[in-house]
Design an enzyme around this catalytic site. Sequence first.
Site, PDB file in Angstrom:
ATOM      1  N   THR A 150      -4.716 -13.130   2.543  1.00 33.02           N
ATOM      2  CA  THR A 150      -4.805 -12.920   3.991  1.00 33.02           C
ATOM      3  C   THR A 150      -6.283 -12.965   4.389  1.00 33.02           C
ATOM      4  O   THR A 150      -7.169 -12.942   3.529  1.00 33.02           O
ATOM      5  CB  THR A 150      -4.237 -11.537   4.416  1.00 33.02           C
ATOM      6  OG1 THR A 150      -5.139 -10.526   3.963  1.00 33.02           O
ATOM      7  CG2 THR A 150      -2.850 -11.287   3.876  1.00 33.02           C
ATOM      8  N   ASN A 157       1.406  -1.242   9.479  1.00 33.79           N
ATOM      9  CA  ASN A 157       0.756  -2.252   8.634  1.00 33.79           C
ATOM     10  C   ASN A 157      -0.722  -2.423   8.949  1.00 33.79           C
ATOM     11  O   ASN A 157      -1.485  -2.906   8.106  1.00 33.79           O
ATOM     12  CB  ASN A 157       1.498  -3.584   8.827  1.00 33.79           C
ATOM     13  CG  ASN A 157       0.728  -4.772   8.305  1.00 33.79           C
ATOM     14  OD1 ASN A 157       0.693  -5.014   7.106  1.00 33.79           O
ATOM     15  ND2 ASN A 157       0.082  -5.519   9.212  1.00 33.79           N
ATOM     16  N   ASP A 172      -4.216  -0.413  19.952  1.00 30.79           N
ATOM     17  CA  ASP A 172      -5.166   0.139  18.983  1.00 30.79           C
ATOM     18  C   ASP A 172      -4.493   1.366  18.391  1.00 30.79           C
ATOM     19  O   ASP A 172      -4.261   2.362  19.093  1.00 30.79           O
ATOM     20  CB  ASP A 172      -6.470   0.522  19.695  1.00 30.79           C
ATOM     21  CG  ASP A 172      -7.489   1.123  18.734  1.00 30.79           C
ATOM     22  OD1 ASP A 172      -7.104   1.543  17.619  1.00 30.79           O
ATOM     23  OD2 ASP A 172      -8.671   1.193  19.112  1.00 30.79           O
ATOM     24  N   VAL A 173      -4.188   1.309  17.104  1.00 26.58           N
ATOM     25  CA  VAL A 173      -3.373   2.372  16.498  1.00 26.58           C
ATOM     26  C   VAL A 173      -4.073   3.727  16.467  1.00 26.58           C
ATOM     27  O   VAL A 173      -3.433   4.742  16.209  1.00 26.58           O
ATOM     28  CB  VAL A 173      -2.921   1.994  15.061  1.00 26.58           C
ATOM     29  CG1 VAL A 173      -2.001   0.780  15.087  1.00 26.58           C
ATOM     30  CG2 VAL A 173      -4.111   1.787  14.125  1.00 26.58           C
ATOM     31  N   TYR A 196     -11.214   3.322   1.279  1.00 30.04           N
ATOM     32  CA  TYR A 196      -9.948   2.575   1.273  1.00 30.04           C
ATOM     33  C   TYR A 196      -8.942   3.234   0.332  1.00 30.04           C
ATOM     34  O   TYR A 196      -7.782   3.453   0.693  1.00 30.04           O
ATOM     35  CB  TYR A 196     -10.215   1.125   0.869  1.00 30.04           C
ATOM     36  CG  TYR A 196      -9.028   0.202   1.061  1.00 30.04           C
ATOM     37  CD1 TYR A 196      -8.659  -0.236   2.330  1.00 30.04           C
ATOM     38  CD2 TYR A 196      -8.281  -0.237  -0.029  1.00 30.04           C
ATOM     39  CE1 TYR A 196      -7.568  -1.093   2.510  1.00 30.04           C
ATOM     40  CE2 TYR A 196      -7.198  -1.096   0.137  1.00 30.04           C
ATOM     41  CZ  TYR A 196      -6.847  -1.519   1.415  1.00 30.04           C
ATOM     42  OH  TYR A 196      -5.769  -2.370   1.588  1.00 30.04           O
ATOM     43  N   ASP A 232      -1.314  -5.333  18.017  1.00 28.13           N
ATOM     44  CA  ASP A 232      -2.594  -5.513  17.315  1.00 28.13           C
ATOM     45  C   ASP A 232      -3.711  -5.369  18.335  1.00 28.13           C
ATOM     46  O   ASP A 232      -3.453  -5.153  19.529  1.00 28.13           O
ATOM     47  CB  ASP A 232      -2.628  -6.917  16.659  1.00 28.13           C
ATOM     48  CG  ASP A 232      -3.537  -6.999  15.434  1.00 28.13           C
ATOM     49  OD1 ASP A 232      -4.749  -6.694  15.561  1.00 28.13           O
ATOM     50  OD2 ASP A 232      -3.042  -7.369  14.359  1.00 28.13           O
ATOM     51  N   LYS A 250      -5.319   4.907   1.398  1.00 28.45           N
ATOM     52  CA  LYS A 250      -4.026   4.412   0.922  1.00 28.45           C
ATOM     53  C   LYS A 250      -3.305   5.464   0.084  1.00 28.45           C
ATOM     54  O   LYS A 250      -2.075   5.566   0.107  1.00 28.45           O
ATOM     55  CB  LYS A 250      -4.218   3.099   0.148  1.00 28.45           C
ATOM     56  CG  LYS A 250      -4.771   1.953   1.016  1.00 28.45           C
ATOM     57  CD  LYS A 250      -3.886   1.667   2.214  1.00 28.45           C
ATOM     58  CE  LYS A 250      -4.278   0.409   2.976  1.00 28.45           C
ATOM     59  NZ  LYS A 250      -3.440   0.161   4.149  1.00 28.45           N
TER      60      LYS A 250
HETATM   61  N1  LIG Z   1      -4.642  -8.415   1.635  1.00 29.22           N
HETATM   62  C1  LIG Z   1      -4.475  -7.634   0.580  1.00 29.22           C
HETATM   63  O1  LIG Z   1      -4.770  -8.031  -0.563  1.00 29.22           O
HETATM   64  C2  LIG Z   1      -3.878  -6.254   0.735  1.00 29.22           C
HETATM   65  C3  LIG Z   1      -3.504  -5.575  -0.424  1.00 29.22           C
HETATM   66  C4  LIG Z   1      -2.923  -4.326  -0.308  1.00 29.22           C
HETATM   67  C5  LIG Z   1      -2.715  -3.762   0.938  1.00 29.22           C
HETATM   68  N2  LIG Z   1      -3.098  -4.454   2.041  1.00 29.22           N
HETATM   69  C6  LIG Z   1      -2.824  -3.816   3.331  1.00 29.22           C
HETATM   70  O2  LIG Z   1      -1.919  -4.638   4.046  1.00 29.22           O
HETATM   71  C7  LIG Z   1      -2.073  -4.414   5.457  1.00 29.22           C
HETATM   72  C8  LIG Z   1      -2.193  -5.749   6.175  1.00 29.22           C
HETATM   73  O3  LIG Z   1      -3.433  -6.338   5.831  1.00 29.22           O
HETATM   74  P1  LIG Z   1      -3.632  -7.918   5.685  1.00 29.22           P
HETATM   75  O4  LIG Z   1      -3.796  -8.200   4.265  1.00 29.22           O
HETATM   76  O5  LIG Z   1      -2.596  -8.622   6.441  1.00 29.22           O
HETATM   77  O6  LIG Z   1      -5.066  -8.069   6.373  1.00 29.22           O
HETATM   78  P2  LIG Z   1      -5.494  -8.565   7.851  1.00 29.22           P
HETATM   79  O7  LIG Z   1      -6.903  -8.125   8.000  1.00 29.22           O
HETATM   80  O8  LIG Z   1      -5.169  -9.981   8.002  1.00 29.22           O
HETATM   81  O9  LIG Z   1      -4.527  -7.742   8.822  1.00 29.22           O
HETATM   82  C9  LIG Z   1      -4.800  -6.452   9.279  1.00 29.22           C
HETATM   83  C10 LIG Z   1      -4.440  -6.403  10.734  1.00 29.22           C
HETATM   84  O10 LIG Z   1      -4.651  -5.063  11.225  1.00 29.22           O
HETATM   85  C11 LIG Z   1      -5.220  -5.179  12.501  1.00 29.22           C
HETATM   86  N3  LIG Z   1      -5.927  -3.971  12.907  1.00 29.22           N
HETATM   87  C12 LIG Z   1      -7.113  -3.506  12.450  1.00 29.22           C
HETATM   88  N4  LIG Z   1      -7.482  -2.408  13.122  1.00 29.22           N
HETATM   89  C13 LIG Z   1      -6.500  -2.163  14.030  1.00 29.22           C
HETATM   90  C14 LIG Z   1      -6.293  -1.166  15.016  1.00 29.22           C
HETATM   91  N5  LIG Z   1      -7.202  -0.188  15.224  1.00 29.22           N
HETATM   92  N6  LIG Z   1      -5.176  -1.213  15.761  1.00 29.22           N
HETATM   93  C15 LIG Z   1      -4.261  -2.198  15.566  1.00 29.22           C
HETATM   94  N7  LIG Z   1      -4.403  -3.175  14.655  1.00 29.22           N
HETATM   95  C16 LIG Z   1      -5.513  -3.154  13.897  1.00 29.22           C
HETATM   96  C17 LIG Z   1      -6.167  -6.367  12.385  1.00 29.22           C
HETATM   97  O11 LIG Z   1      -6.578  -6.848  13.650  1.00 29.22           O
HETATM   98  C18 LIG Z   1      -5.327  -7.329  11.586  1.00 29.22           C
HETATM   99  O12 LIG Z   1      -4.540  -8.151  12.403  1.00 29.22           O
HETATM  100  C19 LIG Z   1      -3.301  -3.510   5.601  1.00 29.22           C
HETATM  101  O13 LIG Z   1      -2.880  -2.173   5.775  1.00 29.22           O
HETATM  102  C20 LIG Z   1      -3.995  -3.664   4.265  1.00 29.22           C
HETATM  103  O14 LIG Z   1      -4.800  -2.548   3.956  1.00 29.22           O
HETATM  104  C21 LIG Z   1      -3.678  -5.678   1.974  1.00 29.22           C
END
Ligand SMILES: NC(=O)c1ccc[n+]([C@@H]2O[C@H](COP(=O)([O-])OP(=O)(O)OC[C@H]3O[C@@H](n4cnc5c(N)ncnc54)[C@H](O)[C@@H]3O)[C@@H](O)[C@H]2O)c1
Length: 256
Positions: A201, A101, A74-75, A166, A48, A170
């Site tokens: 989250t 993720n 950083d991805v 977004y 992360d 996706k």
């Molecule tokens: N929370 C929801 O309702 C939801 C619904 C559908 C999909 N998602 C997807 O699930 C995944 C996880 O999200 P979450 O809900 O845990 O939110 P979150 O914001 O808690 O987690 C996302 C993580 O990605 C990390 N991140 C961001 N940019 C980055 C980068 N450049 N390099 C490395 N890491 C990076 C962040 O620091 C964070 O830890 C995401 O892809 C999100 O789009 C979330």
Amino acid sequence: MNATFARNDAPATRLTGRVVLVTGGARGQGASHAHRLAAEGATVWACDVLDSEGAALAARLEGEGLDVRYRHLDVTSPEAWASVVGEIEAAHRQLDGLVNNAGIIHVTPIAEETLDAWNRLLAVNVTGALLGMQACLPLLRRSGAAAVVNVASIFGVIGAPGYVAYCASKGALVAMTKVAALELAPDQIRVNTLVPGGVSTPMNEHEKEGGVIPDTPLKRRAHVSELSSAVAFLLSSDASFVTGTELVVDGGFLSR
Ligand SMILES: NC(=O)c1ccc[n+]([C@@H]2O[C@H](COP(=O)([O-])OP(=O)(O)OC[C@H]3O[C@@H](n4cnc5c(N)ncnc54)[C@H](O)[C@@H]3O)[C@@H](O)[C@H]2O)c1
């Protein structure tokens, strides 16, 4: 967000001996995935940009006897991917699972979307997953039974006003996953998309009026553990004939 799988019973040894890299692994769903996968026996590299949260998570899980290592990644950076993959190669020679993720979100109508914000979101959510698959491919090939999970969203399947970047990101992941599944099947690498509905989250904790909850038949957001059990399934041999598809975990949202 306390990453725990208390609501699920994890099969204890399904992923023993497997090495898995989870991006966005410092908090939210990624942290929960790290916990669940390690609890099932995997060695997890949680990566992360949130270094203090990631290091704290790894320390806590190591304290529970789980094999979780945190690394800064950083991805969007090919160099950063090469560095982490090089470290994994030195430690294990191969990689058995990759969970793309990491993700970011913003809400802006099309008319007001800026090029910078659009490019940034696509760089993390789409390019990050492409770079991850590219960087990890040589090590995944050595596994002989590897699996990739790309984390999309119900907003990659339907439209949502204000979410143009977004939704585009996706939707791209869903399509990319099918291409990857076709290209990588000869290497015995399965590639699937996880399609979460609303999940509690930090990403959505500031959402007003419950976000997607009113349109979710089960009338709640998922607990992170409910996504982690799906990820563990997709990475395990229980899903050995599952590739190129979407696993929807949305409380019924897309059934309406
Ligand atoms: N929370 C929801 O309702 C939801 C619904 C559908 C999909 N998602 C997807 O699930 C995944 C996880 O999200 P979450 O809900 O845990 O939110 P979150 O914001 O808690 O987690 C996302 C993580 O990605 C990390 N991140 C961001 N940019 C980055 C980068 N450049 N390099 C490395 N890491 C990076 C962040 O620091 C964070 O830890 C995401 O892809 C999100 O789009 C979330």
